[in-house]
Design an enzyme around this catalytic site. Sequence first.
Site, mmCIF file in Angstrom:
data_model
loop_
_atom_site.group_PDB
_atom_site.id
_atom_site.type_symbol
_atom_site.label_atom_id
_atom_site.label_comp_id
_atom_site.label_asym_id
_atom_site.label_seq_id
_atom_site.Cartn_x
_atom_site.Cartn_y
_atom_site.Cartn_z
ATOM 1 N N GLU A 36 0.876 -1.175 0.000
ATOM 2 C CA GLU A 36 0.000 0.000 0.000
ATOM 3 C C GLU A 36 0.910 1.221 0.000
ATOM 4 O O GLU A 36 1.486 1.566 1.037
ATOM 5 C CB GLU A 36 -0.885 -0.013 1.249
ATOM 6 C CG GLU A 36 -1.806 -1.210 1.342
ATOM 7 C CD GLU A 36 -3.041 -1.071 0.467
ATOM 8 O OE1 GLU A 36 -3.577 0.045 0.367
ATOM 9 O OE2 GLU A 36 -3.461 -2.082 -0.123
ATOM 10 N N CYS A 68 -1.939 9.080 2.817
ATOM 11 C CA CYS A 68 -1.673 8.547 1.478
ATOM 12 C C CYS A 68 -2.807 8.843 0.499
ATOM 13 O O CYS A 68 -2.580 8.928 -0.705
ATOM 14 C CB CYS A 68 -1.429 7.044 1.541
ATOM 15 S SG CYS A 68 -2.743 6.149 2.383
#
Lengths: 506, 473
Positions: free
Chosen positions: B207, B245
């Site tokens: 990720e 993110c």
Amino acid sequence: MEGGAFDGARAAELTAELRRSFDSGRTRSYEWRAAQLKGIARMIEEKEADIMAALHDDLAKPQMESFLHEISLAKASCTFALKELKRWMKPEKVPASITTFPSSAVILPEPLGIALIISAWNYPFFNLTHVGPTLMGKWNYVSEFRLLSIDPVIGAIAAGNAVALKPSEVSPATSSLFAKVLPTYVDNSCIKVVEGSISETTVLLEQKWDKIFYTGSKNVGRIVMVAAAKHLTPVTLELGGKSPVIVDSNVNIKVTAKRIAVGKWGSNNGQACIAPDYILTTKAFAKTLVDALKITLDKFYGKDPLESADLSRVVNDKHFSRLTNLLNDQNVSGTIIYGGQWDEKRLKIAPTLLLDVPHDTMMMDEEIFGPLLPIITFEKIEQCFDFIQSKEKPLAAYLFTKDKKLEEKFVQTVSAGGILINDTGLHFANPHLPFGGVGESGIGAYHGKFSFDTFSHKKAVLSRSFAGEASARYPPYTQQKQKILRGLINGSFIALLLALIGWPRD
Amino acid sequence: MEGELKEVREAYESGKTRSLSWRLSQLKALLRLLYDKEDDIFKALEQDLGKHRAEAYRDEVGLLIKSVNYAIGNLRKWMTPNKVSVPLVAFPSRADIVPEPLGVVLIFSSWNFPIGLSLEPLIGAISAGNGIIIKPSELAPESAEFLARSVSKYLDDKLVKVITGGPDAGQKLLDHKWDKIFFTGSPRVGRIVMAAAAKHLTPVSLELGGKCPAIMDSLTNARDRKIAVRRIIGGKWVACSGQACIGVDYILVEEKFAPILIDMLKATIKKFYPEFDTLSKIINKHHFQRLASLIKDPSVADTIVHGGSMDSDKLFIEPTILLDPPLDAEIMTEEIFGPLLPVITVKKIEDSIDFIRTRPKPLAIYAFTQDEKLKNRLVSETSSGSLTFNDTMLQFAIDTLPFGGVGASGFGQYHGKFSFDMFSHKKSVMRRSFLLEYSFRYPPWDGWKLPFMRSVFHFDYVSLLLRLLGLKR
């Protein structure tokens, strides 16, 4: 391919062209994808004669019949994809939640971009790619090349990617025929074939791909994954392993022996990644099993199996030596109880049974990939389970039994890519089952829709409206806001209502 | 460390994690941990990141509670084997896809949502029946300590362990063989993790991040414009001061609307932050310096239209807006991960599409628009982990949507059932009986067997039946 080496510059050029083609958007439409799949199906049909001729060059003996069925299977793979493609491409609507009300959410499959598909690369020891279904018995290794190469290509195209295929170099004539012929049946700006072996594959791996699909050996699988890591490229690795067969005493022994034999020697004489590698059974039952296997083998291949027209040869002399060396090991040669003959000139090895090969020999350590079948015995059937657990997870594990409890225990406790009870090889004929390994037998799966998925990105698309603005989300964080926030996240209707009417006011 | 890893492996092999009851007990224990220790979590996040408790709840604790409840409610269903059809030639037989745990898994989490990003994957790993080691980021030490203390108190301490430490500890862990590695963090470290995993052929999920753009189209309704601006801010500074993110990295807007947008941003920032006490701080000096250097260059500093003030002792950087910084400056080539917001102007809003396409695929794309054509073009012409219209961040909270990147933003997806799937192996199981043998399967390949094989292969059951009955040669 024109003349000149396929070096780094050529590889970079190839990926640049594929990327340009993909970026143009031409692979996205249903029409394009269906046209490619139809082209492949047509190619398989129209070029049958040429392919058979090339096969004749590569093969020891004519295997026209099995070839026919290999063609049928490759075509069936195309047909299945064509039938399902619209459905696979459709976005999937999913329920959103109270927290985000009002909103609508879908999962949309989209292509990853440009995909590299590599089938069995000969470094340092060759590892055959998996065969198609063995229901029909033997498959020559070239069929594997075709079926194996074709199935992931079908998935990649169905998912809308541009593709570079590096087929197995083991069968040079058919490989180069493929390289010449495929581009004339499909959009060759988006689908390319690169022939070659180590150096060509190496430069291909240095490029940046959006997906790499590799079938072959563990060692090369590691190399592929390390190369992919540099570009953060996702990979699917279809590797191998020692696929064990446990035989319980509570079975129909005649049928069991036949199914094991056809799964082993009927799959290109053991050269298939899901062929039974070795057998585990109890000491008490071993003799019954061995006798049944001997009778079956006599029936299948006769008294002189090296002369049988139905026995495939070993693919090349490197593997021939590898297999004969396994037999020549002084701790192994004494355990041969059937077969053991070979003919170096014709690269043929007879179906060979071995009883209680020592566990620390190379034969019991490496994937055999040949016509040698060790039978390992234990006092109790549970010890057979333990033995499997002590080894790396295989691509396939088989159990023959009528005992439902034993069957359930096997399914629950033995981890393998796939499991088959009371038969061998069949599960790969089912496009509804994912085919792939676990642990050292591989990463990822394919066949049927799983092929489409492995070459797709499932994009989450969320649409919100400007209604339902919850000021509770934003600072300054008053006590009231925090209360609403808690309620909203935990799906409370009241919190939602309050948020919807804009309470608390800022 | 060796001893701990060995303990988890042995405990896993004992088969304890396989039962629904063990998995449910762990999930319920996790829920209790989240309720009991809420204040401790708030305290740790406040110390590590200056995070306000409302954000800590909204972005971490609350979401975790939602996810655990979702898993508890669905686990039995997820664990049930999935029956699939079998081609008639294999009759009689039965085929299922049986989910099983991968084994012992390693979870690396990052520092910006240190509790959330450690425990959300944990939910999936437990649901799937694995043994688990969590390695939280050392850059959020209080949170790491909290996890190390509490997880073993509430959960099965032989099967779920937290190992703290810096890069050395991480490297040592990577030298071992895992059945799955889940990594949240930067692409640079992601590469290291994947290369290490390759040695053992360990599957990984990465990720990562990226520059998540927010496209601001002209909206006809003033109220909608107001809401859009609030949501953009909600996706930037309100999310851990831009250190997220899926946070908005930069905005794309038509040049004629840029001034209005910037004014609205300024006004709304003032409203949200009369003081800056609820703004999270920058994680540490290293990242503070990194961010400061992004706006040091005069060609970039000159484009600042709001904010810009910094306090290195307090690790505070004011919400800063830049208008059209040079596209080749680091602020526009690297993920910002901080409270600096470039506003990039385009002639027509459609130009945003090319702008995004020529850059690495981000984890999220946000677009504020009512133009259906633009929406459709964005859906089909851009690629990203996710695409959200008219809001920011929320896709993260929906259990039915897969969360993960594509291309440079990573691979592998989780949340909801996707978490369960991510930590499972879907094993094909086919069962046959000894009835119904087709002798034409076997050698010797006499001539009569071939027509049978052909019929079977073409799924030509009529011919097959006729042949079986001897009515066709």
